[in-house]
Design a protein around this motif. Structure first.
Motif, PDB file in Angstrom:
ATOM      1  N   LEU A  97      -1.567  74.975 -64.902  1.00  0.00           N
ATOM      2  CA  LEU A  97      -1.248  73.749 -64.899  1.00  0.00           C
ATOM      3  C   LEU A  97      -1.591  73.043 -66.212  1.00  0.00           C
ATOM      4  O   LEU A  97      -2.717  73.708 -66.663  1.00  0.00           O
ATOM      5  N   PRO A  98      -0.862  72.494 -66.906  1.00  0.00           N
ATOM      6  CA  PRO A  98      -1.284  71.710 -68.251  1.00  0.00           C
ATOM      7  C   PRO A  98      -2.372  70.828 -67.948  1.00  0.00           C
ATOM      8  O   PRO A  98      -2.713  70.410 -66.836  1.00  0.00           O
ATOM      9  N   VAL A  99      -3.618  70.858 -69.028  1.00  0.00           N
ATOM     10  CA  VAL A  99      -4.425  70.075 -68.671  1.00  0.00           C
ATOM     11  C   VAL A  99      -4.317  68.374 -68.618  1.00  0.00           C
ATOM     12  O   VAL A  99      -5.019  67.964 -67.893  1.00  0.00           O
ATOM     13  N   GLU A 100      -3.329  67.929 -69.079  1.00  0.00           N
ATOM     14  CA  GLU A 100      -2.691  66.654 -68.885  1.00  0.00           C
ATOM     15  C   GLU A 100      -2.579  66.107 -67.430  1.00  0.00           C
ATOM     16  O   GLU A 100      -2.774  65.299 -67.050  1.00  0.00           O
ATOM     17  N   HIS A 101      -1.810  67.205 -66.951  1.00  0.00           N
ATOM     18  CA  HIS A 101      -1.468  67.234 -65.542  1.00  0.00           C
ATOM     19  C   HIS A 101      -2.839  67.167 -64.766  1.00  0.00           C
ATOM     20  O   HIS A 101      -2.816  66.178 -63.551  1.00  0.00           O
ATOM     21  N   ILE A 102      -3.593  68.071 -64.804  1.00  0.00           N
ATOM     22  CA  ILE A 102      -5.237  67.858 -64.227  1.00  0.00           C
ATOM     23  C   ILE A 102      -5.677  66.703 -64.207  1.00  0.00           C
ATOM     24  O   ILE A 102      -6.277  65.792 -63.633  1.00  0.00           O
ATOM     25  N   ARG A 103      -5.733  66.106 -65.780  1.00  0.00           N
ATOM     26  CA  ARG A 103      -6.344  64.632 -65.804  1.00  0.00           C
ATOM     27  C   ARG A 103      -5.615  63.445 -65.108  1.00  0.00           C
ATOM     28  O   ARG A 103      -6.193  62.704 -64.533  1.00  0.00           O
ATOM     29  N   SER A 104      -4.312  63.744 -65.058  1.00  0.00           N
ATOM     30  CA  SER A 104      -3.267  62.634 -64.300  1.00  0.00           C
ATOM     31  C   SER A 104      -3.549  62.475 -62.795  1.00  0.00           C
ATOM     32  O   SER A 104      -3.734  61.444 -62.341  1.00  0.00           O
TER      33      SER A 104
ATOM     34  N   GLU B 255       3.967  64.887 -52.964  1.00  0.00           N
ATOM     35  CA  GLU B 255       2.517  63.980 -52.867  1.00  0.00           C
ATOM     36  C   GLU B 255       1.679  64.995 -51.995  1.00  0.00           C
ATOM     37  O   GLU B 255       0.699  65.066 -52.218  1.00  0.00           O
ATOM     38  N   GLN B 256       2.047  65.455 -51.047  1.00  0.00           N
ATOM     39  CA  GLN B 256       1.417  66.601 -50.355  1.00  0.00           C
ATOM     40  C   GLN B 256       0.825  67.865 -51.220  1.00  0.00           C
ATOM     41  O   GLN B 256      -0.329  68.203 -51.172  1.00  0.00           O
ATOM     42  N   LYS B 257       1.673  68.325 -52.072  1.00  0.00           N
ATOM     43  CA  LYS B 257       1.079  69.283 -53.088  1.00  0.00           C
ATOM     44  C   LYS B 257       0.081  68.772 -53.918  1.00  0.00           C
ATOM     45  O   LYS B 257      -0.843  69.354 -54.470  1.00  0.00           O
ATOM     46  N   ASP B 258       0.457  67.461 -54.505  1.00  0.00           N
ATOM     47  CA  ASP B 258      -0.519  66.710 -55.539  1.00  0.00           C
ATOM     48  C   ASP B 258      -1.908  66.453 -54.789  1.00  0.00           C
ATOM     49  O   ASP B 258      -2.856  66.935 -55.329  1.00  0.00           O
ATOM     50  N   GLN B 259      -1.991  66.242 -53.338  1.00  0.00           N
ATOM     51  CA  GLN B 259      -3.353  66.034 -52.614  1.00  0.00           C
ATOM     52  C   GLN B 259      -3.888  67.391 -52.526  1.00  0.00           C
ATOM     53  O   GLN B 259      -5.179  67.394 -52.616  1.00  0.00           O
ATOM     54  N   LEU B 260      -3.033  68.387 -52.442  1.00  0.00           N
ATOM     55  CA  LEU B 260      -3.859  69.762 -52.326  1.00  0.00           C
ATOM     56  C   LEU B 260      -4.423  70.092 -53.916  1.00  0.00           C
ATOM     57  O   LEU B 260      -5.431  70.543 -53.597  1.00  0.00           O
ATOM     58  N   ILE B 261      -3.647  69.717 -54.671  1.00  0.00           N
ATOM     59  CA  ILE B 261      -4.363  70.057 -56.194  1.00  0.00           C
ATOM     60  C   ILE B 261      -5.334  69.320 -56.579  1.00  0.00           C
ATOM     61  O   ILE B 261      -6.381  69.686 -56.924  1.00  0.00           O
ATOM     62  N   ARG B 262      -5.387  67.972 -55.922  1.00  0.00           N
ATOM     63  CA  ARG B 262      -6.700  66.964 -56.267  1.00  0.00           C
ATOM     64  C   ARG B 262      -7.867  67.818 -55.278  1.00  0.00           C
ATOM     65  O   ARG B 262      -8.886  67.658 -55.996  1.00  0.00           O
ATOM     66  N   SER B 263      -7.694  68.135 -54.345  1.00  0.00           N
ATOM     67  CA  SER B 263      -8.639  68.752 -53.340  1.00  0.00           C
ATOM     68  C   SER B 263      -9.267  69.948 -54.118  1.00  0.00           C
ATOM     69  O   SER B 263     -10.487  70.278 -54.190  1.00  0.00           O
ATOM     70  N   MET B 264      -8.190  70.890 -54.712  1.00  0.00           N
ATOM     71  CA  MET B 264      -8.951  72.019 -55.305  1.00  0.00           C
ATOM     72  C   MET B 264      -9.561  71.675 -56.664  1.00  0.00           C
ATOM     73  O   MET B 264     -10.718  72.450 -57.201  1.00  0.00           O
TER      74      MET B 264
ATOM     75  N   LEU C  35     -16.864  73.906 -63.059  1.00  0.00           N
ATOM     76  CA  LEU C  35     -15.787  74.187 -64.081  1.00  0.00           C
ATOM     77  C   LEU C  35     -15.387  72.908 -64.743  1.00  0.00           C
ATOM     78  O   LEU C  35     -15.273  71.819 -64.180  1.00  0.00           O
ATOM     79  N   ASN C  36     -14.872  73.213 -65.984  1.00  0.00           N
ATOM     80  CA  ASN C  36     -14.382  72.000 -66.896  1.00  0.00           C
ATOM     81  C   ASN C  36     -12.817  71.768 -66.602  1.00  0.00           C
ATOM     82  O   ASN C  36     -12.080  72.917 -65.886  1.00  0.00           O
ATOM     83  N   GLU C  37     -12.172  70.957 -67.367  1.00  0.00           N
ATOM     84  CA  GLU C  37     -10.741  70.743 -67.245  1.00  0.00           C
ATOM     85  C   GLU C  37      -9.901  72.012 -67.674  1.00  0.00           C
ATOM     86  O   GLU C  37      -8.889  72.094 -67.265  1.00  0.00           O
ATOM     87  N   GLU C  38     -10.355  72.400 -68.801  1.00  0.00           N
ATOM     88  CA  GLU C  38      -9.563  73.441 -69.290  1.00  0.00           C
ATOM     89  C   GLU C  38      -9.499  74.863 -68.443  1.00  0.00           C
ATOM     90  O   GLU C  38      -8.767  75.340 -68.188  1.00  0.00           O
ATOM     91  N   GLN C  39     -10.575  75.019 -68.062  1.00  0.00           N
ATOM     92  CA  GLN C  39     -11.034  76.132 -66.834  1.00  0.00           C
ATOM     93  C   GLN C  39     -10.019  75.899 -65.841  1.00  0.00           C
ATOM     94  O   GLN C  39      -9.483  76.751 -65.071  1.00  0.00           O
TER      95      GLN C  39
END
Length: 327
Positions: free
Chosen positions: A318-325, A289-298, A307-311
């Motif tokens: 990370l996979p684009v699907e994970h970024i979207r989730s 959960e802490q890792k996901d929160q950090l990624i969300r912030s980034m 930057l767009n999702e692919e970038q």
């Protein structure tokens, strides 16, 4: 050497103590006092139930002389047991003696009971006490533990002295007249192939104690007593067989209890292990959960930079699907 009937057996002991002369010799030696009169009480009780024969009782009324020659009427409660037994039985019987109106003084103006002396002949041993004969005597004391001279009927009727004989500790001792007399109970003198008989050194006994040996000689010559000893052997064999079965069952129960205890311990260990795993999973979940929160912030920061999702996926590996989730 003289062969006598073994007073280990209740039938022999009863036959011996029914002779008032013999009873007087034995009881006066135990009391270390002269008994001027002795009578077997009519409410004697002997335990001959087939399920439990370990306890034998007889009661006597006696006039005993003190050192100053004064006579006192007392009750003597004699109990013999050859198997370890709970003290509750002794206490219950002693209680009946205190309750009985037959044990009150005959003086119509007296409201006091007769003094009681209890004698216990034990075929087993007590705790750490190794003396063959133990005397438990009362004393009157003041607050400073100074002994008070004299006696009071009130106190004498509510308290009592005791004598305890531990037969196993006789061990062929001959230090005094009483120990020599008590040889008639010493099971070290049993014949090898006949528990009904003891082989006693007659020379150990004083002349005045000879009636005891004579009475025990007569006991073995009495067919009824011999038959009673055979019956006691049968009953004791049944008790031993019953106790053996009980001991075996107890052993099985103890084994099962240990197995149950081991299983409970194993279950407890398993429970603790599961709790530890749950804690580890919870910690892992929190870390994720802490890792996901950090990624969300980034992700938010990179989107703010245009930057767009692919970038973003490429930069964070990370996979684009994970970024979207995570958005």
């Amino acid at each position: 050497m003289t062969l006598i009937a073994n007073p280990f057996y209740d039938s022999v002991f009863k036959y011996m103590m029914e002779d008032e002369r013999v009873a007087n010799i034995l009881l006066s030696a135990l009391l270390k006092k002269e008994i001027s009169e002795l009578q077997v009480r009519p409410h004697e009780y002997t335990n001959t139930q087939r399920t439990n024969i370990s306890l034998f009782r007889m009661d006597f009324s006696a006039k005993i002389k003190d050192r100053d020659g004064e006579e006192h009427l007392v009750l003597i409660e004699l109990q013999k047991t050859w198997l370890p037994t709970e003290t509750l039985r002794f206490r219950q019987y002693l209680g009946t003696q205190y309750l009985s109106r037959e044990n009150m003084r005959k003086d119509p103006d007296s409201q006091f009971g007769l003094p009681i002396i209890s004698i216990y002949i034990l075929g087993h041993t007590l705790g750490e006490l190794v003396e063959p004969v133990i005397y438990v005597r009362r004393r009157y004391l003041d607050y400073e533990d100074n002994e008070i001279q004299g006696k009071d009927k009130f106190i004498e009727s509510l308290t009592h002295d005791s004598i305890i004989v531990q037969i196993p500790f006789l061990r062929q001792r001959t230090r005094n007249r009483l120990e020599r007399l008590l040889h008639i109970f010493d099971q070290n003198y049993r014949l090898e192939n006949n528990d009904h008989l003891l082989e006693i050194d007659e020379s150990l006994f004083q002349k005045e104690d000879a009636p005891v040996l004579t009475r025990l000689l007569k006991a073995f010559a009495t067919p009824e007593v011999r038959r009673s000893m055979d019956v006691e052997d049968e009953i004791l064999s049944e008790i031993e067989a019953r106790d053996t079965v009980i001991m075996q069952k107890d052993h099985i129960i103890q084994q099962k209890e240990r197995q149950i205890e081991q299983k409970e311990q194993q279950l407890e260990q398993n429970k603790q292990q599961l709790e530890q795993k749950d804690q580890q999973l919870e910690q892992s979940k929190q870390q994720l959960e802490q890792k996901d929160q950090l990624i969300r912030s980034m992700i938010r920061m990179m989107e703010h930079e245009g930057l767009n999702e692919e970038q973003i996926a490429q930069k964070l590996a990370l996979p684009v699907e994970h970024i979207r989730s995570l958005k």
